[in-house]
Design a protein around this motif. Structure first.
Motif, mmCIF file in Angstrom:
data_model
loop_
_atom_site.group_PDB
_atom_site.id
_atom_site.type_symbol
_atom_site.label_atom_id
_atom_site.label_comp_id
_atom_site.label_asym_id
_atom_site.label_seq_id
_atom_site.Cartn_x
_atom_site.Cartn_y
_atom_site.Cartn_z
ATOM 1 N N SER A 291 -0.307 51.343 -71.595
ATOM 2 C CA SER A 291 -0.326 50.265 -70.394
ATOM 3 C C SER A 291 -1.083 51.390 -69.446
ATOM 4 N N PHE A 292 -1.617 50.739 -68.059
ATOM 5 C CA PHE A 292 -2.112 51.610 -67.099
ATOM 6 C C PHE A 292 -1.138 52.495 -66.588
ATOM 7 N N GLY A 293 0.167 51.957 -66.365
ATOM 8 C CA GLY A 293 0.980 52.812 -65.691
ATOM 9 C C GLY A 293 1.450 53.843 -66.713
ATOM 10 N N ASP A 294 1.606 53.610 -68.046
ATOM 11 C CA ASP A 294 1.857 54.948 -68.757
ATOM 12 C C ASP A 294 0.855 55.838 -68.831
ATOM 13 N N LEU A 295 -0.725 55.620 -68.876
ATOM 14 C CA LEU A 295 -1.432 56.409 -68.731
ATOM 15 C C LEU A 295 -1.762 57.045 -67.611
ATOM 16 N N LEU A 296 -1.588 56.429 -66.622
ATOM 17 C CA LEU A 296 -1.573 57.057 -65.065
ATOM 18 C C LEU A 296 -0.455 58.140 -65.020
ATOM 19 N N THR A 326 -6.556 57.177 -76.505
ATOM 20 C CA THR A 326 -6.479 57.005 -75.211
ATOM 21 C C THR A 326 -5.730 57.767 -74.537
ATOM 22 N N ALA A 330 -6.364 60.087 -71.375
ATOM 23 C CA ALA A 330 -5.701 60.048 -69.985
ATOM 24 C C ALA A 330 -4.953 61.420 -69.748
ATOM 25 N N VAL A 384 -8.594 56.993 -64.262
ATOM 26 C CA VAL A 384 -7.425 56.289 -65.196
ATOM 27 C C VAL A 384 -7.571 54.781 -65.256
ATOM 28 N N LEU A 385 -7.988 54.021 -64.180
ATOM 29 C CA LEU A 385 -8.206 52.721 -64.168
ATOM 30 C C LEU A 385 -9.528 52.193 -64.698
ATOM 31 N N ALA A 388 -8.894 52.407 -68.728
ATOM 32 C CA ALA A 388 -8.121 51.157 -68.845
ATOM 33 C C ALA A 388 -8.882 49.989 -68.865
ATOM 34 N N LEU A 389 -9.962 49.969 -67.928
ATOM 35 C CA LEU A 389 -10.826 48.761 -67.880
ATOM 36 C C LEU A 389 -11.763 49.018 -68.731
#
Length: 392
Positions: A291-296, A326, A330, A384-385, A388-389
């Protein structure tokens, strides 16, 4: 002079201590022999590339390629600093992407600083642009950063697989710092200057040979997986030409002994800690999801660790946590784009500072840290965003 020697001596002493500790780990069997052999097979091509590309960059500089390019940029700027600014940004990005961040920090920086001084423009914005972009543009290709070379095979086969994940965050890594610098130094960026007269290289044969080698090398580095091979061929070609045309330029200092020894020692020491389970508690506590939160979270941990202990050991410690391409990208965002705050966060920053002070350019570390923080936080988050996008 005495203080400079003391600093150099202290740095060399630290490297020697780390090398000695690494040698003990290998010779005493603290790092098991199979693990040591696997580590050697993985890192030997990486370190070989570092040596070869450094020789290429240094000899290309001695052949006046970067000097001629900078003078050409000044003429293309047509007296408007904003055009020159964009051209210098492009030079720093291309140098970082194809020739590694250390080349930009060590070779492009003094060329750009001297250029700014020669046309009467404050050099600080140009100096900061080179060191920031040396780090933030180094996400693009495996050859751009030592951390990328370590991660490349796990991300995929060939530079194409790497670029498929890196292009979007790299774009952010270039645009955000440039925007911040442009706004901060807008009075300088939107001023004018007198165009300097053209200068010719002292040895046209060396200049055109080095230019040809460089132009042939850059696409090879972008297309081939075993990048140490074209880099080594380019280094050998330039060494042969210089042996005929300018033998005095061939010196042992062309080989970055200290940087290679430091990297090799860190490889061994961190691998020893992994092999002995000393880092299990740390890595087990980090959950790397998709998820974005995990990657961030993983990128932020990489950035904080890089600014605390340097980006190379930070990557080596956290690499086992990133279980898929991925997540690895990150982590690379954190350890490549994040080291803008502390002076020891990346070797490129330390090399950069040594070069600018030798040219009479002073920047307070408090100012460097403050603006590095302003740039690093949004750059890492937005990169990171973008990852993800882009479908990472």
């Amino acid at each position: 002079m005495g203080e400079r020697r003391a600093r150099i001596g202290a740095g060399t002493a630290i490297v020697l201590v780390l090398v000695a500790a690494a040698a003990v780990c290998v010779l005493a069997g603290v790092l098991p022999a199979p693990d040591a052999a696997a580590l050697g097979a993985r890192t030997a091509p990486v370190l070989g590339f570092v040596v070869a590309i450094t020789i290429v960059a240094e000899l290309t500089r001695d052949a006046a390629v970067f000097d001629v390019v900078s003078q050409r940029l000044a003429r293309w700027g047509r007296g408007r600093v904003v055009l020159l600014w964009l051209l210098v940004i492009a030079l720093a990005v291309v140098s970082t992407v194809f020739l590694s961040l250390d080349t930009t920090a060590v070779i492009v920086t003094p060329v750009v600083v001297v250029l700014a001084q020669s046309i009467g423009v404050p050099p600080i914005p140009f100096a900061l642009a080179t060191v920031w972009l040396a780090n933030t543009a180094s996400l693009a290709l495996p050859v751009s950063n030592l951390t990328n070379l370590l991660a490349a095979r796990q991300i995929g086969d060939g530079p194409g697989a790497f670029l498929a994940l890196s292009w979007a965050p790299t774009l952010v890594g270039v645009l955000v710092p440039v925007l911040i610098l442009t706004l901060r130094h807008r009075a300088t960026v939107f001023s004018t200057y007198a165009t300097p007269p053209p200068r010719r290289p002292a040895d046209p044969v060396l200049f055109w040979t080095a230019t040809g080698v460089l132009l042939a090398l850059m696409p090879a580095l972008a297309l081939l997986q075993e990048v140490w091979i074209p880099a080594a061929l380019a280094a050998v070609a330039l060494l042969a030409v210089f042996a005929v045309r300018r033998r005095r330029a061939l010196r042992w200092k062309l080989v970055p002994w200290q940087a290679v020894a430091l990297a090799a020692a860190l490889f061994v020491l961190v691998e020893t800690l992994h092999a002995r389970g000393a880092l299990d508690a740390l890595t087990d506590s980090v959950i790397a999801g998709g998820s974005f939160g995990d990657l961030l979270r993983l990128a932020a941990l990489g950035a904080v660790s890089s600014n605390a202990i340097n980006n190379l050991p930070a990557y080596l410690v956290l690499e086992p946590v990133a279980g898929d391409p991925t997540a690895l990208m990150a982590l690379l965002i954190g350890v490549n784009l994040g080291p803008l705050i502390t002076p020891w966060a990346s070797l490129a920053t330390l090399l950069w500072h040594h070069r600018i002070t030798a040219l009479g350019v002073e920047i307070r570390w408090s100012r460097f840290v403050l603006w590095g923080l302003v740039a690093a936080v949004p750059t890492v988050v937005l990169a990171v965003l973008a990852l993800a996008l882009a479908g990472g």
